[in-house]
Structure formats: C-alpha cells, structure tokens
Design an enzyme around this catalytic site. Structure first.
Site, PDB file in Angstrom:
ATOM      1  N   CYS A 224       0.867  -1.204  -0.123  1.00 40.48           N
ATOM      2  CA  CYS A 224      -0.062   0.098   0.118  1.00 40.48           C
ATOM      3  C   CYS A 224       0.752   1.183  -0.039  1.00 40.48           C
ATOM      4  O   CYS A 224       0.076   2.342  -0.380  1.00 40.48           O
ATOM      5  CB  CYS A 224      -0.806  -0.104   1.235  1.00 40.48           C
ATOM      6  SG  CYS A 224      -1.991  -1.395   1.277  1.00 40.48           S
ATOM      7  N   HIS A 303      12.670   0.858   5.257  1.00 38.17           N
ATOM      8  CA  HIS A 303      12.231  -0.600   4.852  1.00 38.17           C
ATOM      9  C   HIS A 303      12.844  -1.092   6.008  1.00 38.17           C
ATOM     10  O   HIS A 303      14.140  -1.349   6.339  1.00 38.17           O
ATOM     11  CB  HIS A 303      12.926  -0.782   3.524  1.00 38.17           C
ATOM     12  CG  HIS A 303      12.506  -2.010   2.949  1.00 38.17           C
ATOM     13  ND1 HIS A 303      11.953  -3.217   3.455  1.00 38.17           N
ATOM     14  CD2 HIS A 303      12.086  -1.877   1.626  1.00 38.17           C
ATOM     15  CE1 HIS A 303      11.666  -4.090   2.799  1.00 38.17           C
ATOM     16  NE2 HIS A 303      11.519  -3.462   1.464  1.00 38.17           N
ATOM     17  N   HIS A 387      -1.742  19.661   7.057  1.00 37.03           N
ATOM     18  CA  HIS A 387      -2.540  18.786   6.519  1.00 37.03           C
ATOM     19  C   HIS A 387      -1.861  17.439   6.801  1.00 37.03           C
ATOM     20  O   HIS A 387      -0.705  17.433   6.320  1.00 37.03           O
ATOM     21  CB  HIS A 387      -3.176  19.052   5.319  1.00 37.03           C
ATOM     22  CG  HIS A 387      -3.786  20.250   5.223  1.00 37.03           C
ATOM     23  ND1 HIS A 387      -5.107  20.757   5.501  1.00 37.03           N
ATOM     24  CD2 HIS A 387      -3.291  21.566   4.396  1.00 37.03           C
ATOM     25  CE1 HIS A 387      -5.296  21.859   5.231  1.00 37.03           C
ATOM     26  NE2 HIS A 387      -4.261  22.246   4.624  1.00 37.03           N
ATOM     27  N   HIS A 391      -2.479   7.008   5.636  1.00 34.33           N
ATOM     28  CA  HIS A 391      -2.982   5.816   4.844  1.00 34.33           C
ATOM     29  C   HIS A 391      -4.251   5.179   5.367  1.00 34.33           C
ATOM     30  O   HIS A 391      -4.072   4.816   6.551  1.00 34.33           O
ATOM     31  CB  HIS A 391      -2.079   4.719   4.515  1.00 34.33           C
ATOM     32  CG  HIS A 391      -2.523   3.533   3.934  1.00 34.33           C
ATOM     33  ND1 HIS A 391      -3.330   3.469   2.836  1.00 34.33           N
ATOM     34  CD2 HIS A 391      -2.190   2.180   4.553  1.00 34.33           C
ATOM     35  CE1 HIS A 391      -3.637   1.993   2.740  1.00 34.33           C
ATOM     36  NE2 HIS A 391      -2.939   1.449   3.466  1.00 34.33           N
ATOM     37  N   HIS A 420     -14.235   5.557   5.414  1.00 37.43           N
ATOM     38  CA  HIS A 420     -15.802   5.415   5.413  1.00 37.43           C
ATOM     39  C   HIS A 420     -16.433   5.441   3.975  1.00 37.43           C
ATOM     40  O   HIS A 420     -17.193   4.702   3.899  1.00 37.43           O
ATOM     41  CB  HIS A 420     -16.318   6.491   6.236  1.00 37.43           C
ATOM     42  CG  HIS A 420     -17.599   6.250   6.493  1.00 37.43           C
ATOM     43  ND1 HIS A 420     -18.629   6.867   5.587  1.00 37.43           N
ATOM     44  CD2 HIS A 420     -18.594   5.729   7.447  1.00 37.43           C
ATOM     45  CE1 HIS A 420     -19.978   6.707   6.128  1.00 37.43           C
ATOM     46  NE2 HIS A 420     -19.941   6.136   7.182  1.00 37.43           N
ATOM     47  N   ASN A 424     -10.565   0.946   2.126  1.00 37.72           N
ATOM     48  CA  ASN A 424      -9.082   0.872   1.961  1.00 37.72           C
ATOM     49  C   ASN A 424      -8.713   0.610   0.468  1.00 37.72           C
ATOM     50  O   ASN A 424      -8.657  -0.529  -0.025  1.00 37.72           O
ATOM     51  CB  ASN A 424      -8.414  -0.262   2.664  1.00 37.72           C
ATOM     52  CG  ASN A 424      -6.899  -0.584   2.885  1.00 37.72           C
ATOM     53  OD1 ASN A 424      -6.444   0.476   1.639  1.00 37.72           O
ATOM     54  ND2 ASN A 424      -6.292  -1.085   3.308  1.00 37.72           N
TER      55      ASN A 424
END
Length: 496
Positions: A224, A303, A387, A391, A420, A424
């Site tokens: 993702c 990573h 802001h 994710h 909502h 995802n």
C-alpha cells in the site's frame, strides 16, 4: 493538615504562552540576531557621513586583474550552485477513480454474500465483527466479479477491472490538465498484487498510443505504500530529464485477490479493501509552477525488511486448503509503529522547526545522561504541517497514528472519511484524502501536506508537499456528490 494538591501545570494557560514564546524566540533567532546588527551598521554609516564614505572608497585600490578574478569567482560559484540545485518537481494535478453506483456493496449485501459463499459459520461471524468495527460506510465498492455467487475471478475480469479504474482516472486527469498522451515522457504504474503480461504500464501505452521512447516502469508486490515509491522514482527520473512530464498511476486490483477460504488472518483484506485508483501528473517545467497545485519537498522511505517478523507481517501464501490469500500478522500494528518511528526520525530534521528539534535533542541527552526513565519527547509535527494524509489502511492504523503523533480529530478527518466512503483503496487512498481536504476548501497557498503510507515488506514511506496556490473547491472529483454529508460520526461498533 491535609495536603493541597498541586495544580496541573501541563494544562496551565500561562505555561502555554511560555511555550509559544519559546517557539517564537528559537524559530526567529537569526532575525533577532541580525536586526540589531543591521541597525548598528546603518547608525554607523549615518554617523560617518557621505564625504567620509566616499574618501574611504577612493582609498581602496583595485587592479583590473583583481576585479576580473573576483567577477569570475562570483560567476563560477553561482553557476555551480544553480547547476547542482535539484530541479523543482511540481504536481500539476491529479484525478481519482469514482466507482459507479452499481458496484456499491452495503454491509448487509457483503454479509449475505459471505453466508452464501462460505459454509463456515465462525468465519462469517468473524467477518461480521470486523466489518462492524472497520469504519467502512455503506457506499464502498467492489468489482463486478466479486458480486457473483460464488465470486468469478479470472484473468479477463481482472484486466477489465484494471482497464476501468486506470483508464477512468487517466481520462479525467487529461481532461483537467489538457495534457496529451504524446506529451508524457515518464510513466510509472504501481499495482501490488496483479501483475499480468504484458504489464499494466504497457496496457496504458497501448490504450493511449504513447510515444515509443517513453520511459515506462511497472512496480508490483510493494504494498500500500507503493504510491510514494512511484513518486520517488518519478522524481529521480525528472531530475535527469529536463522539461518532462511524468504520469504516475497508483491502484490495486481486487478481482484476482479475493480470498475464498476460512483463515481469519486472510479474511481481513476481504473486509477492508475496495476499488480505487489515482492518476498523478508531475512536471519539472518551470512554466508549470503557476498552474501546478503542489511542489514536492521531500520523500522519505523506510524499509524494515531486514527483520523476519516485519518481512512476514503482510504475506501472500496458501492456506491449508491450498487457497491463496494475503495473511495479516497480529504483530502488524507494533511493526508499523517501529517503521513509523524510523521514518519520522529521518523526516523530523527536514521539516521540524528549530524549537522542536532542540526540545527533542535536550530530552534525548537527558535520557542518556541523567535518567533513562524520562518520557521521550514526541515532536509536535503540527508545527511542520497543516494537513495530514494518513493511509486509510484501517481504523486501527488511523487511531494509532492519531495517538502517537498527538493529532487532533480534524487532522485525521480526511483519513477517517476516506475509509468510510471508499474503504481501503491501497496506494491510492492518499489521493482520495487529499481530494477530501480540497473538497472541504481547506487547502491554502503555502500549506504543507504530509502523506504517510505503510506497505508489505515492511515499509513506511512518506512525502511532503507544499501548496502552490489556494485551491478552489472543485466541482468534480470523487467527493463532488457527497462532500456536503461529511464529516459523519463513525461509531465504535455498527450493528447490522
């Protein structure tokens, strides 16, 4: 004599103003230092008078060789500085795929399908409990193949989904920007779990008849957070190819990855992942600076794949019945926390004001020298960003970052509302969140945005943008028909 309890100094109004004064003093230290110095110079010049200044200048003797040498050095160092300075990378515009209404999957429909497809009552109940606490609304969408009973995943339906979401996002972007397919110099497509031959990037080139010398890349298996990786790759390519446009596509194809077994750790993605895609146009052309929405400031990648637990916490494998799925480990949130800690350790010095960096340094020294039990100081990233696009991987992910970064409800509003409304959507979720902030009319010139994403491997990647101009509330986009309903209250548990 009863002891009088001490007041709560941490919430004292006076202490708040002391901290504000400290921040202002440290962050403007150079200004406070230079203003008196410049004032002293001006006073001294006025005191000397014009005659004495002219006589001092005339007393200085410069030969032609000295003047030419000085000029050459100034020009040389100025050239080196500007040549070594990175090219600015602009985000001209972006578009998000908006699923058709007929693909909508209300919770009742999802559970009815689960009962008809899955004979294991415990697995169905587990999915019910996850869905009740997921934070997903009633308008999230799944591709057509998953609406069948049983689901009908195939190469043909997977390609059909990929073409729908990717081409729709690109068409919308080209309409917005007026860009033509032949103008694209770099193409980067990221999709973690669907990697056909020819690749998705080749599919895009074929559809839009792009140039034969286009530099194309197809990233798969990177989870993702691959959207930020794609941005990083595009940025590096734009640094070495002047006057170029880069098209970045971020998506996840759901059709071939629908899990049909009973392993609980593999059923979670079915409950959370939904359709989505985003197309982003980047440019290094200076003439695009005015019309572009944002400028890319930083990309930080972390990573944790060197650790076995981190490597296997999001893992594609077969269950005991031979059915392939994505297994999510119970250690996922703890590993994500460690990855985030490593990422913000690198990000902090790049973005935090001096006042926060000093407090962090003093606390670190105090823990090392005086008392290791001192509570570590968590920098206030709200001073660095207006802001946050976190994710929308799930409610737990957003809750954890809200708590760890000490964010307000409004700071995580875009992430919660995206989860909502759209679920995802994997790597593209960051762009639905940014679109939400714009749709609310909150993005102003000079505002800074922090995009944070997590992905398999395990990775935590983040990007920082600065708004080039105040963004007008868009009349199109994924939120155009529903932004007036948001934000909505999302209960801890929604009973179906």
């Amino acid at each position: 004599m009863p002891s009088t309890p001490l007041p709560d100094f941490s919430s004292s109004v006076k202490l708040k103003y002391v901290k504000l004064g400290y921040q202002y003093l440290v962050n403007h230290f150079l200004t406070f230092l230079l203003v008196p110095l410049m004032a002293a110079v001006v006073v001294e010049v006025i005191r000397l008078g014009p005659d004495e200044i002219i006589s001092t200048w005339n007393s200085l003797q410069f030969s032609l060789i000295q003047i030419l040498s000085s000029t050459f050095l100034i020009v040389f160092f100025a050239t080196v500085y500007f040549m070594s300075k990175p090219r600015p990378i602009y985000l001209v515009d972006y578009s998000c795929f908006k699923p058709p209404v007929q693909y909508r999957v209300p919770s009742s429909t999802f559970m009815e399908h689960s009962r008809l497809v899955n004979n294991d009552a415990k697995s169905v109940d587990f999915q019910m409990r996850i869905l009740e606490r997921s934070g997903l609304g009633e308008e999230t969408c799944l591709p057509p193949a998953t609406h069948y009973i049983p689901p009908n995943p195939s190469m043909e339906t997977s390609r059909a989904e990929a073409q729908l979401v990717i081409f729709s996002a690109i068409d919308s972007l080209m309409e917005k920007t007026g860009i033509k397919p032949k103008d694209i110099d770099v193409l980067v497509v990221n999709c973690s779990l669907f990697s056909p031959t020819p690749s998705l990037s080749a599919m895009v080139i074929n559809k839009y008849k792009m140039r034969s010398n286009i530099r194309s890349f197809n990233l798969s298996g990177m989870g993702c957070s691959a959207g930020v990786i794609s941005l990083d790759l595009a940025r590096d390519l734009l640094q070495v190819h002047p006057n170029s446009y880069a098209l970045v596509i971020s998506t996840e194809i759901i059709t071939p990855n629908w899990y049909l077994g009973n392993q609980r750790s593999m059923l979670l993605p079915n409950c959370l992942f939904r359709m989505g895609a985003a197309a982003i146009l980047l440019s290094n052309r200076r003439r695009d600076s005015r019309r572009s929405k944002y400028r890319l400031l930083h990309v930080v990648r972390t990573h944790k794949g060197g650790d076995d637990k981190a490597y296997r916490c999001v893992y594609e494998e077969e269950d005991p019945q031979g059915k392939v799925g994505i297994s999510l480990s119970k250690d996922l949130m703890a590993i994500a926390g460690e990855a985030l800690k490593a990422n913000i350790t690198t990000m902090g010095p790049l973005v935090l004001p001096a006042s926060e960096q000093l407090l962090f340094l003093f606390t670190l020294i105090g823990r090392k020298i005086f008392n290791p039990k001192w509570k570590p100081y968590i920098p206030d990233f709200k001073q660095a960003f207006e802001h946050f696009c976190i994710h929308a991987g799930g409610r737990a992910v957003i809750d954890e970052l809200e708590k760890n970064l000490q964010l307000s409800t409004q700071h995580v509003e875009a992430s919660r509302m995206t989860l909502h409304r759209f679920g995802n959507t994997s790597s593209s979720s960051l762009w639905y969140e940014l679109s939400y902030i714009e749709a609310k009319g909150r993005m102003k010139k000079g505002d800074r945005v922090w995009q944070i994403a997590f992905g398999s491997g395990f990775k935590c990647n983040s990007a920082v943008w600065k708004c080039n101009r105040t963004i007008r509330t868009p009349t199109d986009g994924p939120w155009s028909d529903c932004i007036h309903k948001y934000p909505v209250h999302i209960p801890e548990v929604v009973k179906f």
